[in-house]
Design a protein around this motif. Structure first.
Motif, PDB file in Angstrom:
ATOM      1  N   GLU A 181       0.829  -1.205   0.000  1.00  0.00           N
ATOM      2  CA  GLU A 181       0.000   0.000   0.000  1.00  0.00           C
ATOM      3  C   GLU A 181       0.864   1.255   0.000  1.00  0.00           C
ATOM      4  OE1 GLU A 181      -2.888   0.121   3.103  1.00  0.00           O
ATOM      5  OE2 GLU A 181      -4.254  -1.252   2.081  1.00  0.00           O
ATOM      6  N   LEU A 182       1.980   1.229   0.722  1.00  0.00           N
ATOM      7  CA  LEU A 182       2.886   2.378   0.703  1.00  0.00           C
ATOM      8  C   LEU A 182       3.324   2.681  -0.726  1.00  0.00           C
ATOM      9  CD1 LEU A 182       5.857   3.108   3.090  1.00  0.00           C
ATOM     10  CD2 LEU A 182       6.142   3.329   0.631  1.00  0.00           C
ATOM     11  N   ALA A 183       3.728   1.659  -1.459  1.00  0.00           N
ATOM     12  CA  ALA A 183       4.157   1.853  -2.843  1.00  0.00           C
ATOM     13  C   ALA A 183       3.024   2.409  -3.700  1.00  0.00           C
ATOM     14  CB  ALA A 183       4.669   0.535  -3.421  1.00  0.00           C
ATOM     15  N   GLU A 184       1.810   1.883  -3.490  1.00  0.00           N
ATOM     16  CA  GLU A 184       0.666   2.330  -4.283  1.00  0.00           C
ATOM     17  C   GLU A 184       0.300   3.771  -3.952  1.00  0.00           C
ATOM     18  OE1 GLU A 184      -2.416   2.443  -7.025  1.00  0.00           O
ATOM     19  OE2 GLU A 184      -0.641   1.178  -6.835  1.00  0.00           O
ATOM     20  N   TYR A 185       0.253   4.120  -2.666  1.00  0.00           N
ATOM     21  CA  TYR A 185      -0.054   5.497  -2.276  1.00  0.00           C
ATOM     22  C   TYR A 185       1.031   6.449  -2.786  1.00  0.00           C
ATOM     23  CZ  TYR A 185      -3.635   3.793   0.996  1.00  0.00           C
ATOM     24  OH  TYR A 185      -4.743   3.211   1.558  1.00  0.00           O
ATOM     25  N   GLU A 239      14.446 -13.984   1.599  1.00  0.00           N
ATOM     26  CA  GLU A 239      13.701 -12.914   2.257  1.00  0.00           C
ATOM     27  C   GLU A 239      14.424 -11.571   2.134  1.00  0.00           C
ATOM     28  OE1 GLU A 239      12.478 -16.775   3.962  1.00  0.00           O
ATOM     29  OE2 GLU A 239      14.424 -15.813   3.655  1.00  0.00           O
ATOM     30  N   ALA A 240      15.744 -11.591   2.304  1.00  0.00           N
ATOM     31  CA  ALA A 240      16.526 -10.359   2.183  1.00  0.00           C
ATOM     32  C   ALA A 240      16.535  -9.863   0.740  1.00  0.00           C
ATOM     33  CB  ALA A 240      17.949 -10.587   2.670  1.00  0.00           C
ATOM     34  N   VAL A 241      16.617 -10.779  -0.194  1.00  0.00           N
ATOM     35  CA  VAL A 241      16.572 -10.410  -1.614  1.00  0.00           C
ATOM     36  C   VAL A 241      15.228  -9.761  -1.940  1.00  0.00           C
ATOM     37  CG1 VAL A 241      16.594 -11.304  -3.978  1.00  0.00           C
ATOM     38  CG2 VAL A 241      18.210 -12.210  -2.293  1.00  0.00           C
ATOM     39  N   GLU A 242      14.156 -10.345  -1.412  1.00  0.00           N
ATOM     40  CA  GLU A 242      12.817  -9.800  -1.659  1.00  0.00           C
ATOM     41  C   GLU A 242      12.668  -8.405  -1.061  1.00  0.00           C
ATOM     42  OE1 GLU A 242       8.110 -11.153  -1.123  1.00  0.00           O
ATOM     43  OE2 GLU A 242       9.709 -12.296  -0.167  1.00  0.00           O
ATOM     44  N   ALA A 243      13.217  -8.193   0.139  1.00  0.00           N
ATOM     45  CA  ALA A 243      13.134  -6.876   0.774  1.00  0.00           C
ATOM     46  C   ALA A 243      13.901  -5.842  -0.036  1.00  0.00           C
ATOM     47  CB  ALA A 243      13.691  -6.956   2.202  1.00  0.00           C
ATOM     48  N   VAL A 247      12.715  -2.259  -2.398  1.00  0.00           N
ATOM     49  CA  VAL A 247      13.311  -0.926  -2.480  1.00  0.00           C
ATOM     50  C   VAL A 247      13.654  -0.595  -3.930  1.00  0.00           C
ATOM     51  CG1 VAL A 247      15.271   0.495  -1.778  1.00  0.00           C
ATOM     52  CG2 VAL A 247      14.205  -1.033  -0.129  1.00  0.00           C
ATOM     53  N   LYS A 248      14.197  -1.567  -4.659  1.00  0.00           N
ATOM     54  CA  LYS A 248      14.511  -1.340  -6.075  1.00  0.00           C
ATOM     55  C   LYS A 248      13.252  -0.998  -6.867  1.00  0.00           C
ATOM     56  CE  LYS A 248      16.685  -3.469 -10.122  1.00  0.00           C
ATOM     57  NZ  LYS A 248      17.259  -4.702 -10.713  1.00  0.00           N
ATOM     58  N   ASP A 249      12.157  -1.674  -6.562  1.00  0.00           N
ATOM     59  CA  ASP A 249      10.902  -1.420  -7.268  1.00  0.00           C
ATOM     60  C   ASP A 249      10.361  -0.018  -6.992  1.00  0.00           C
ATOM     61  OD1 ASP A 249      10.947  -3.909  -8.423  1.00  0.00           O
ATOM     62  OD2 ASP A 249       9.495  -4.813  -7.039  1.00  0.00           O
ATOM     63  N   LEU A 250      10.605   0.489  -5.790  1.00  0.00           N
ATOM     64  CA  LEU A 250      10.172   1.855  -5.508  1.00  0.00           C
ATOM     65  C   LEU A 250      10.780   2.832  -6.502  1.00  0.00           C
ATOM     66  CD1 LEU A 250      10.424   1.989  -1.596  1.00  0.00           C
ATOM     67  CD2 LEU A 250       8.338   1.851  -2.968  1.00  0.00           C
ATOM     68  N   LYS A 251      11.988   2.543  -6.940  1.00  0.00           N
ATOM     69  CA  LYS A 251      12.671   3.412  -7.906  1.00  0.00           C
ATOM     70  C   LYS A 251      12.275   3.087  -9.351  1.00  0.00           C
ATOM     71  CE  LYS A 251      15.787   6.140  -9.775  1.00  0.00           C
ATOM     72  NZ  LYS A 251      15.628   7.614  -9.746  1.00  0.00           N
ATOM     73  N   TRP A 252      12.389   1.829  -9.749  1.00  0.00           N
ATOM     74  CA  TRP A 252      12.312   1.488 -11.177  1.00  0.00           C
ATOM     75  C   TRP A 252      10.940   0.999 -11.624  1.00  0.00           C
ATOM     76  CZ3 TRP A 252      16.200   3.658 -13.341  1.00  0.00           C
ATOM     77  CH2 TRP A 252      17.417   3.761 -12.658  1.00  0.00           C
ATOM     78  N   LYS A 253      10.123   0.488 -10.726  1.00  0.00           N
ATOM     79  CA  LYS A 253       8.775   0.031 -11.077  1.00  0.00           C
ATOM     80  C   LYS A 253       7.732   1.106 -10.792  1.00  0.00           C
ATOM     81  CE  LYS A 253       5.379  -3.608 -10.009  1.00  0.00           C
ATOM     82  NZ  LYS A 253       5.128  -4.855  -9.220  1.00  0.00           N
ATOM     83  N   TYR A 254       7.823   1.693  -9.604  1.00  0.00           N
ATOM     84  CA  TYR A 254       6.812   2.683  -9.195  1.00  0.00           C
ATOM     85  C   TYR A 254       7.257   4.122  -9.443  1.00  0.00           C
ATOM     86  CZ  TYR A 254       4.718  -1.288  -6.759  1.00  0.00           C
ATOM     87  OH  TYR A 254       4.143  -2.498  -6.455  1.00  0.00           O
ATOM     88  N   ASP A 255       8.558   4.369  -9.527  1.00  0.00           N
ATOM     89  CA  ASP A 255       9.107   5.707  -9.770  1.00  0.00           C
ATOM     90  C   ASP A 255       8.589   6.727  -8.753  1.00  0.00           C
ATOM     91  OD1 ASP A 255      10.553   7.774 -10.968  1.00  0.00           O
ATOM     92  OD2 ASP A 255       8.934   8.238 -12.381  1.00  0.00           O
ATOM     93  N   VAL A 256       8.775   6.423  -7.466  1.00  0.00           N
ATOM     94  CA  VAL A 256       8.221   7.301  -6.432  1.00  0.00           C
ATOM     95  C   VAL A 256       9.293   7.941  -5.550  1.00  0.00           C
ATOM     96  CG1 VAL A 256       6.056   6.021  -6.348  1.00  0.00           C
ATOM     97  CG2 VAL A 256       7.934   5.357  -4.806  1.00  0.00           C
ATOM     98  N   LEU A 257      10.567   7.641  -5.797  1.00  0.00           N
ATOM     99  CA  LEU A 257      11.643   8.175  -4.968  1.00  0.00           C
ATOM    100  C   LEU A 257      12.137   9.510  -5.499  1.00  0.00           C
ATOM    101  CD1 LEU A 257      13.772   4.947  -4.322  1.00  0.00           C
ATOM    102  CD2 LEU A 257      11.922   5.897  -2.933  1.00  0.00           C
ATOM    103  N   GLN A 434      22.005   2.014  -2.310  1.00  0.00           N
ATOM    104  CA  GLN A 434      22.570   2.877  -3.350  1.00  0.00           C
ATOM    105  C   GLN A 434      22.694   2.137  -4.670  1.00  0.00           C
ATOM    106  OE1 GLN A 434      26.297   4.198  -1.718  1.00  0.00           O
ATOM    107  NE2 GLN A 434      25.317   5.151   0.048  1.00  0.00           N
ATOM    108  N   GLU A 435      23.129   0.879  -4.608  1.00  0.00           N
ATOM    109  CA  GLU A 435      23.329   0.098  -5.826  1.00  0.00           C
ATOM    110  C   GLU A 435      22.023  -0.137  -6.567  1.00  0.00           C
ATOM    111  OE1 GLU A 435      25.054  -2.281  -8.852  1.00  0.00           O
ATOM    112  OE2 GLU A 435      25.900  -0.815  -7.447  1.00  0.00           O
ATOM    113  N   VAL A 436      20.977  -0.526  -5.863  1.00  0.00           N
ATOM    114  CA  VAL A 436      19.753  -0.913  -6.569  1.00  0.00           C
ATOM    115  C   VAL A 436      18.927   0.272  -7.034  1.00  0.00           C
ATOM    116  CG1 VAL A 436      19.644  -3.128  -5.365  1.00  0.00           C
ATOM    117  CG2 VAL A 436      18.361  -1.178  -4.444  1.00  0.00           C
ATOM    118  N   ILE A 437      19.112   1.456  -6.422  1.00  0.00           N
ATOM    119  CA  ILE A 437      18.333   2.592  -6.918  1.00  0.00           C
ATOM    120  C   ILE A 437      19.117   3.440  -7.916  1.00  0.00           C
ATOM    121  CG2 ILE A 437      16.950   2.685  -4.819  1.00  0.00           C
ATOM    122  CD1 ILE A 437      18.415   5.203  -4.020  1.00  0.00           C
ATOM    123  N   SER A 438      20.399   3.135  -8.094  1.00  0.00           N
ATOM    124  CA  SER A 438      21.183   3.861  -9.094  1.00  0.00           C
ATOM    125  C   SER A 438      21.473   3.004 -10.323  1.00  0.00           C
ATOM    126  CB  SER A 438      22.511   4.345  -8.495  1.00  0.00           C
ATOM    127  OG  SER A 438      23.309   3.255  -8.068  1.00  0.00           O
TER     128      SER A 438
END
Length: 464
Positions: A181-185, A239-243, A247-257, A434-438
């Motif tokens: 929901e955070l990502a969607e909002y 589990e760590a990979v999924e977490a 964060v990577k999806d917040l940048k490249w899938k949702y573009d909210v950062l 830093q790596e996954v959002i850049s």
């Protein structure tokens, strides 16, 4: 949350071997007075707070004429400042720092045992038992006295939520219950307002500090202790990979950062305070209002969202610690001063009650906001709790509805920071974020594998 000062502390071993830390004041003056130095005294820039402390000092002089009070300004929770003072053999008799500094301070020999003094003054039984373990050393002794407590939550800029249509009928923000929901909002806010929906820290160990709450909610366990006492990094897991993928999806899938990929805690606070982002990880603080002019009515605090494994939040706060060579008389004098302030007073009456009210008045004058009481109560004593609630209701100017989510602990699992090398772990996790959002092509599995190996080889394996 600050960086670890363990490395520099090891460099000070030789200094400590030559001369034990004694605090800034001599044991007694020529006329028999007890000297105590109080670290964290406000400086001249904090005009209202200086007035309050001068009042405490005057009351101390009148009530305890055998005590000589020595003010010491400076931020003793700051790594560089503290280690400089330690190297110069200038740790005050008492000083303020953060929960996350307690164990390092104890382990490096910079804190005195206050167990006996607390017991004799009736303070130990009056404190919330849930907080006692956070101020203990590995020997079971108590080395710190809590001043305030908090748990990690979410700060929300309601003006951006209103602009995006994410408000309830009563005007409160629609709180994201889950990380999905955070990502969607955040996506809706970005589309409706053009501002980032969420900002996560990436540097100064703050990224790792905040990511910890996400990772726990995905079921990540970062380390475990082996039978021989050594430690093993255990977060090279799906589990760590999924977490991290989240964060990577917040940048490249949702573009909210935010566009800026280098954000420390101060920068994230500014982004929310000036209306450039709608949500950040944060404890309840005044800076949004006092420093950046946010209207109190636009500030809301929520609990952390839930993930696949539950809802987790790191707990912390501020404490008073004491010189390792302070005498019992000096410790009691320090607690006499803290009692006058209303900090170490189980009953909260007389001058302590008056001064506690003065603090509320000072906070309101200086910051423009008084928050509701933390849901993590310091005190178990019912008399103290009742008086705290009465005072807070008199001065709190934040709508309780904008704090209700944060105050509801019914489904929150509170966690202390990881037990060893935690600050180093934060730094490693900073690099993962830093790596996954850049890098859009970053492989989260490989990033986590490298990070886990780095933590094991360069930190856990090198522990004494």
């Amino acid at each position: 949350m600050k960086k670890s000062y363990k490395t520099l502390a090891l460099c000070l071993t030789g200094i400590m071997a030559v001369s034990a830390l004694s605090g800034c004041g001599a044991k007694k003056t020529a006329d028999g007075k007890i000297n105590i130095s109080i670290g964290g005294w406000p400086d001249e820039a904090q005009e209202e707070r200086v007035k309050a402390y001068e009042g405490y000092s005057q009351q101390m002089a009148e009530k305890y004429p055998d005590v000589n009070l020595i003010p010491e300004t400076g931020n003793y929770s700051d790594e560089q400042f503290f280690t400089m003072k330690a190297a110069a053999n200038q740790i005050p008799t008492t000083y303020t720092t953060n929960f996350t500094q307690i164990q390092n301070t104890i382990n490096n020999g910079y804190a005195g045992d206050i167990t006996e003094v607390l017991e004799e003054r009736g303070l130990l039984d009056a404190l919330n038992p849930a907080l006692i373990d956070t101020v203990k050393g590995s020997d079971g002794k108590i080395y710190a006295f809590p001043e305030y407590s908090y748990m990690m939550g979410m700060a929300i800029n309601k003006s951006l939520f209103r602009e995006a249509g994410l408000v309830n009928e009563d005007g409160t923000a629609k709180i994201p219950n889950t990380y999905d929901e955070l990502a969607e909002y955040a996506r809706i806010i970005k589309e409706k307002t053009g501002k980032s929906g969420f900002a996560i820290c990436t540097t100064s160990n703050c990224g790792g500090w905040h990511f910890m709450n996400i990772a726990w909610s995905y079921g990540v366990e970062f380390m475990k202790q082996r039978d021989d006492g050594s430690w093993e990094a255990t977060f090279n897991t799906p589990e760590a990979v999924e977490a991290l993928q989240y964060v990577k999806d917040l940048k490249w899938k949702y573009d909210v950062l935010p566009d800026d990929t280098v954000i420390d805690q101060a920068a994230s606070i500014k982004l929310l305070g000036v209306g450039q982002t709608a949500m950040i990880f944060s404890t309840p603080i005044s800076e949004f209002v006092s420093k950046y002019g946010m209207d109190v009515k636009d500030y809301a605090v929520a609990k952390t969202p839930a993930g696949p494994a539950g809802r987790f939040s790191q707990m912390g706060g501020g404490v008073y610690m004491f010189s390792p060579t302070a005498t019992k008389d000096e410790l009691n004098a320090c607690f006499d001063f803290l009692k006058i302030m209303g900090v170490a007073e189980a009953e909260l009456e007389g001058e302590a009650l008056t001064n506690k009210e003065t603090k509320y008045q000072t906070d309101l004058a200086e910051t423009g906001i008084v928050l509701p009481l933390s849901p993590l109560e310091l005190w178990a004593a019912p008399e103290r709790k009742a008086k705290e609630e009465e005072l807070n209701s008199k001065y709190c100017n934040m709508d309780p509805k904008d704090y209700a989510s944060y105050a509801d602990l019914s489904d929150v699992e509170l966690k202390s920071e990881e037990p060893v090398c935690c600050q180093q772990l934060y730094g490693i996790l900073d690099k993962c974020i830093q790596e996954v959002i850049s890098n859009k092509d970053a492989d989260c599995k490989q990033v986590i594998e490298n990070a886990c190996n780095d933590f094991q080889v360069n930190h856990l394996d090198k522990m004494d």
